[in-house]
Scaffold this active site. Sequence first.
Site, short mmCIF file in Angstrom:
data_model
loop_
_atom_site.label_atom_id
_atom_site.label_comp_id
_atom_site.label_asym_id
_atom_site.label_seq_id
_atom_site.Cartn_x
_atom_site.Cartn_y
_atom_site.Cartn_z
N ASP A 189 36.53 32.14 41.96
CA ASP A 189 37.42 32.75 40.95
C ASP A 189 38.71 33.18 41.63
OD1 ASP A 189 38.42 34.11 38.56
OD2 ASP A 189 36.34 34.08 37.88
N HIS A 264 41.55 30.08 36.82
CA HIS A 264 40.80 31.00 37.71
C HIS A 264 40.74 30.45 39.13
CE1 HIS A 264 39.47 34.15 34.93
NE2 HIS A 264 39.36 33.21 34.01
N GLU A 330 39.74 30.47 29.85
CA GLU A 330 40.93 31.31 30.00
C GLU A 330 42.05 30.64 30.82
OE1 GLU A 330 39.10 35.74 29.76
OE2 GLU A 330 38.82 34.76 31.69
C1 ACM Z 1 34.37 34.53 30.71
O1 ACM Z 1 33.82 35.62 30.51
N1 ACM Z 1 35.66 34.48 30.98
C2 ACM Z 1 33.65 33.28 30.66
#
Ligand code: ACM
Length: 763
Positions: A189, A264, A330
């Site tokens: 991440d 991410h 995201e």
């Molecule tokens: C997430 O909680 N962004 C998958």
Amino acid sequence: MKANYLLIFVLLTNFTVLAQNQSIIPKPVSLEMRNGNFEINSNTAIHIQNKELVGVSNYLKNSIQSISGIQLSNNKHLPQKINLILESNQKIGAEGYTLDIENQNITIKANSKNGVFYGVQSLLQLLPSIRTNAKLLVPQMKIVDYPRFSWRGMHLDVCRHFFGPEVIKNYINLLATYKMNTFHWHLVDDQGWRIEIKKYPKLTEIGGWRVDKTSINWRERPQATVNESPTYGGFYTQEQLKEIVQYAAERNITIVPEIEMPGHAAAAIAAYPELSCNHQFQLPLTGGNYTNISSNFCAGNDSNYTFIKNVLTEVLDIFPSKYIHIGGDEVDKSSWKKCPKCQAKIKTEHLKNEEALQSYFVQTIEKFLISKNRKLIGWDEILEGGLAPEATVMSWRGESGGIAAAKMKHQVVMTPGSPCYFDHYQAGPEGEPFAIGGFNSLKKVYDYEPIPSELSEEESKYVLGSQGNVWTEFITTTEHLEYMILPRLLALSEVTWSPKGSKDWHDFNTRLQSHFKIFGQKGWRYCPGNFIVAIQPVFNNGKLLVNLLSEAKNSEIYYTLDGSEPNLQSNKYLQPIEINQTSTLKAITAVNNNIMSLQAAKQQFSKHKAFGATVSYTTPVSKYYQAEGAFTLTNGVRGTKTHGRNWHGFSSENMIATFQLANADTLHTLNLSCLQSYRDWIFCPASVKFEVSLDGVNYKELSSMKNPIDIESKAKETVEYKLEFKPEWVKSIRITAQNNLCPKGHSGEGNMGWIFIDELIAE
Ligand code: ACM
Ligand code: ZN
């Protein structure tokens, strides 16, 4: 006399046996008690009929030795045996088992060693969990058991906080105890890259470490500077990972690694800036402040696809899992919009937009994974711009992604934020460790049904199961980690394993008590219960009734209606309370005459002249924020700052609502109650126009009010647009509230915001 004694003895014996057998979690499909016990002692032999079972047999031997010192014998001639047997049985499937406990034999049979392993887990749950000198008596019984779902998952984010191999093994052990079979390991991440990749050593050398800003709230942490030392983090070597994969496999747990892309990815970009669109140098993120940070791989640069395939090649070598998680959530596509390479890719591949570019990205990776005989799984954003042909979807933003994917005949795993995010509060926030927010209590998890009612029987077959997610922005110790999953893990284990029809909250809560004892004996931190009274108003036929519920076992509820603090002398809740005047209800939970709630639950009710009025909207209420339905704005139930309930939400340009009173009445005050929550894109309306009418056709404008607070106000608060006027004879009221665009500097700048309303109070 004698006969009576005997009867009492038999009753008592049965009673003890019953108490023990009832504590297995997840609850077995069928369990039939018999009289008497099997005593495990040094004259007990363990017998396996197949070499494949050596590992399970050793696991059982070691477990029994560690609680009792007893070494199970290999001597086949002893009369007392524990038999582990592989035998074909259609009914119990790949992971099911039968467990027969008789006078001289304990027999576990299954189709696979994994099934035998689960039989062993059930047997171990019938024994003490820590070292004891007491006799090891196992009540005689027969169990037939098999899981409802094939994906019984728990996730762990080791990027926001790095947990070392020993913690991971303990986590895996806990999963195995409760018959979960999938560990979704979030290894990559923005704030840390945790998996050694030999071809790209800087991923962990640089991406694995950040400057320690733990003392500052996650969201507010400043960026690191080059002269600060990155000391916070860590990573797993490939050797460690392979050992953990093996350790998990011995416990019937598949590790699904998650390698996040195309978003991410800030930690990878810190290591190799050429992976981003702008190639700019950046330091690994210290927290949730993304100012001037690139977190997307450039999707137009072909060498990035080579990089990712090289990374995945090493990942596949470590993890034999059929499913490989590629994230996909995201992705802020603004860097792609500005990037010549990304825009060129959109042109050459004839893509419609940046969403389609993400879809192209995911499909490219899927082709690679399929060529290696693996399957791609990703968060539900991978539906946007077109789902890759064989992808499995993990539904986290509610259930809609999962529903859409299942209808498209794609496999799905259900892990909606509510109730599957175990980083949310479960009994607070008062009295609990600081968490990211939300509220997923144990009962909410237990009540979860992974198959949405929107799916047909045929479509339901695409739901593989469910999963609990543990993100660690705010979880930085093993004690806190234990607290977040215990006991919610147990509720989810029953949701995913036990038959739907056998679910019973009170029975589960009873069995849970002996597991609490085990957690205490093992020194694990756990949440002892949610003692917040749930206040559930029901508006029906113009009447407001309020139910009060407590999740705590053997609890009583005390309440007041005048806003005073309740205590053990206050009204005891016995039946639904009718509210017929403006009131503030406060309620507490007590167990054994001890007040358990740290704070009384509170709910305001307003009895007013529009109470029970029918409401119609010109612009529909968002399907996500329907609250209590049609009467939400006139049921007298006021919204609170902490709960999404009781608010109607609108994302249209204007909210136009018309209220019909049951009978015409004189009014002198109209008060529209709205929410301001800057972070959630919810702003007080720019203006509110009040109109009234007697015939429902011709409206008279009373006045328009401007937003009384600053749109940039960061405090979450309820704001009232209260208009006082000369008494008017009124039958209908029309309210027009004007929505805002998210202001400059806001994360949604330029996008339409939200209006949230809980009540129109008329006097
Ligand atoms: C997430 O909680 N962004 C998958
Ligand atoms: Zn680019």
